[in-house]
Design a protein around this motif. Structure first.
Motif, PDB file in Angstrom:
ATOM      1  N   GLY A 200       0.760  -1.242   0.000  1.00 14.39           N
ATOM      2  CA  GLY A 200       0.000   0.000   0.000  1.00 14.39           C
ATOM      3  C   GLY A 200       0.785   1.283   0.000  1.00 14.39           C
ATOM      4  N   LEU A 201       2.121   1.204   0.182  1.00 16.96           N
ATOM      5  CA  LEU A 201       2.913   2.416   0.368  1.00 16.96           C
ATOM      6  C   LEU A 201       4.286   2.252  -0.271  1.00 16.96           C
ATOM      7  N   VAL A 202       4.760   3.323  -0.868  1.00 10.97           N
ATOM      8  CA  VAL A 202       6.137   3.344  -1.360  1.00 10.97           C
ATOM      9  C   VAL A 202       6.824   4.559  -0.745  1.00 10.97           C
ATOM     10  N   GLU A 203       8.029   4.339  -0.245  1.00 18.37           N
ATOM     11  CA  GLU A 203       8.757   5.416   0.437  1.00 18.37           C
ATOM     12  C   GLU A 203      10.040   5.734  -0.318  1.00 18.37           C
ATOM     13  N   TYR A 204      10.332   7.028  -0.419  1.00 19.64           N
ATOM     14  CA  TYR A 204      11.508   7.517  -1.131  1.00 19.64           C
ATOM     15  C   TYR A 204      12.350   8.408  -0.244  1.00 19.64           C
ATOM     16  N   GLU A 205      13.659   8.332  -0.445  1.00 24.60           N
ATOM     17  CA  GLU A 205      14.587   9.317   0.088  1.00 24.60           C
ATOM     18  C   GLU A 205      14.718  10.379  -0.996  1.00 24.60           C
ATOM     19  N   PHE A 206      14.898  11.640  -0.618  1.00 14.90           N
ATOM     20  CA  PHE A 206      15.065  12.680  -1.629  1.00 14.90           C
ATOM     21  C   PHE A 206      15.888  13.840  -1.091  1.00 14.90           C
ATOM     22  N   GLY A 207      16.398  14.635  -2.018  1.00 15.10           N
ATOM     23  CA  GLY A 207      17.167  15.816  -1.653  1.00 15.10           C
ATOM     24  C   GLY A 207      17.945  16.346  -2.842  1.00 15.10           C
ATOM     25  N   ASP A 208      18.759  17.363  -2.595  1.00  9.77           N
ATOM     26  CA  ASP A 208      19.501  17.990  -3.688  1.00  9.77           C
ATOM     27  C   ASP A 208      20.868  17.359  -3.929  1.00  9.77           C
ATOM     28  N   ASP A 209      21.251  16.397  -3.102  1.00 14.04           N
ATOM     29  CA  ASP A 209      22.523  15.697  -3.270  1.00 14.04           C
ATOM     30  C   ASP A 209      22.242  14.199  -3.378  1.00 14.04           C
ATOM     31  N   PRO A 210      22.467  13.606  -4.548  1.00 12.22           N
ATOM     32  CA  PRO A 210      22.144  12.180  -4.721  1.00 12.22           C
ATOM     33  C   PRO A 210      23.026  11.242  -3.902  1.00 12.22           C
ATOM     34  N   ASP A 211      24.075  11.750  -3.317  1.00  9.62           N
ATOM     35  CA  ASP A 211      24.954  10.926  -2.491  1.00  9.62           C
ATOM     36  C   ASP A 211      24.672  11.070  -0.994  1.00  9.62           C
ATOM     37  N   ALA A 212      23.771  11.978  -0.650  1.00 12.00           N
ATOM     38  CA  ALA A 212      23.478  12.216   0.771  1.00 12.00           C
ATOM     39  C   ALA A 212      22.031  12.702   0.928  1.00 12.00           C
ATOM     40  N   PHE A 213      21.086  11.800   0.744  1.00 12.91           N
ATOM     41  CA  PHE A 213      19.681  12.166   0.913  1.00 12.91           C
ATOM     42  C   PHE A 213      19.404  12.491   2.376  1.00 12.91           C
ATOM     43  N   GLU A 214      18.649  13.545   2.592  1.00 13.89           N
ATOM     44  CA  GLU A 214      18.379  14.001   3.947  1.00 13.89           C
ATOM     45  C   GLU A 214      16.923  13.854   4.351  1.00 13.89           C
ATOM     46  N   ARG A 215      16.044  13.602   3.389  1.00 17.38           N
ATOM     47  CA  ARG A 215      14.618  13.623   3.684  1.00 17.38           C
ATOM     48  C   ARG A 215      13.926  12.399   3.094  1.00 17.38           C
ATOM     49  N   ARG A 216      12.688  12.141   3.555  1.00 22.02           N
ATOM     50  CA  ARG A 216      11.895  11.024   3.052  1.00 22.02           C
ATOM     51  C   ARG A 216      10.462  11.475   2.786  1.00 22.02           C
ATOM     52  N   LEU A 217       9.873  10.856   1.778  1.00 22.81           N
ATOM     53  CA  LEU A 217       8.460  11.048   1.508  1.00 22.81           C
ATOM     54  C   LEU A 217       7.829   9.689   1.271  1.00 22.81           C
ATOM     55  N   ALA A 218       6.537   9.594   1.532  1.00 23.43           N
ATOM     56  CA  ALA A 218       5.790   8.362   1.328  1.00 23.43           C
ATOM     57  C   ALA A 218       4.629   8.636   0.384  1.00 23.43           C
ATOM     58  N   VAL A 219       4.359   7.685  -0.506  1.00 24.54           N
ATOM     59  CA  VAL A 219       3.248   7.793  -1.445  1.00 24.54           C
ATOM     60  C   VAL A 219       2.269   6.666  -1.144  1.00 24.54           C
ATOM     61  N   ASP A 220       1.018   7.032  -0.894  1.00 24.57           N
ATOM     62  CA  ASP A 220      -0.046   6.056  -0.737  1.00 24.57           C
ATOM     63  C   ASP A 220      -0.407   5.571  -2.139  1.00 24.57           C
ATOM     64  N   LYS A 221      -0.262   4.281  -2.391  1.00 30.25           N
ATOM     65  CA  LYS A 221      -0.476   3.752  -3.734  1.00 30.25           C
ATOM     66  C   LYS A 221      -1.927   3.865  -4.195  1.00 30.25           C
ATOM     67  N   ALA A 222      -2.861   3.710  -3.300  1.00 29.05           N
ATOM     68  CA  ALA A 222      -4.274   3.769  -3.686  1.00 29.05           C
ATOM     69  C   ALA A 222      -4.700   5.171  -4.094  1.00 29.05           C
ATOM     70  N   SER A 223      -4.327   6.158  -3.303  1.00 27.74           N
ATOM     71  CA  SER A 223      -4.763   7.535  -3.580  1.00 27.74           C
ATOM     72  C   SER A 223      -3.730   8.343  -4.348  1.00 27.74           C
ATOM     73  N   ARG A 224      -2.494   7.827  -4.395  1.00 30.44           N
ATOM     74  CA  ARG A 224      -1.352   8.520  -5.007  1.00 30.44           C
ATOM     75  C   ARG A 224      -1.067   9.869  -4.347  1.00 30.44           C
ATOM     76  N   THR A 225      -1.384   9.973  -3.085  1.00 30.62           N
ATOM     77  CA  THR A 225      -1.058  11.185  -2.339  1.00 30.62           C
ATOM     78  C   THR A 225       0.260  10.987  -1.608  1.00 30.62           C
ATOM     79  N   SER A 226       1.004  12.051  -1.480  1.00 29.65           N
ATOM     80  CA  SER A 226       2.321  12.010  -0.850  1.00 29.65           C
ATOM     81  C   SER A 226       2.314  12.758   0.464  1.00 29.65           C
ATOM     82  N   THR A 227       3.103  12.258   1.406  1.00 26.87           N
ATOM     83  CA  THR A 227       3.331  12.958   2.660  1.00 26.87           C
ATOM     84  C   THR A 227       4.839  12.992   2.904  1.00 26.87           C
ATOM     85  N   VAL A 228       5.282  14.089   3.436  1.00 27.38           N
ATOM     86  CA  VAL A 228       6.703  14.239   3.727  1.00 27.38           C
ATOM     87  C   VAL A 228       6.915  13.893   5.197  1.00 27.38           C
ATOM     88  N   ARG A 229       7.907  13.087   5.473  1.00 22.22           N
ATOM     89  CA  ARG A 229       8.111  12.559   6.826  1.00 22.22           C
ATOM     90  C   ARG A 229       8.485  13.631   7.844  1.00 22.22           C
TER      91      ARG A 229
END
Length: 77
Positions: free
Chosen positions: A15-44
């Motif tokens: 039901g959920l996919v989680e991503y690391e993200f940020g401006d440096d591909p070698d040092a991600f600092e943040r995470r977001l989650a996407v609800d697969k059913a609704s395709r809505t995202s929340t930032v951790r």
């Protein structure tokens, strides 16, 4: 003003996919989650900003085009 954000899949469940993200591909600092059913995202960290919105939108577009959640990617404006 230019913006660049990279993201990488951290985990995925039925039901959920989680991503690391940020401006440096070698040092991600943040995470977001996407609800697969609704395709809505929340930032951790609760900080809804341009980087989060950019990554979230790009993920939804890539999913719509490919039918699978991407392993990694980037978006630039």
């Amino acid at each position: 003003m230019a913006a660049l954000v990279y993201f990488r899949k951290a985990s995925e469940t039925a039901g959920l996919v989680e991503y690391e993200f940020g401006d440096d591909p070698d040092a991600f600092e943040r995470r977001l989650a996407v609800d697969k059913a609704s395709r809505t995202s929340t930032v951790r960290d609760g900080r809804v900003d341009h980087a989060f919105l950019l990554a979230s939108r790009k993920l939804r577009v890539m999913y719509a085009e490919r039918g699978v959640w991407p392993e990694r990617g980037m978006s630039a404006t």
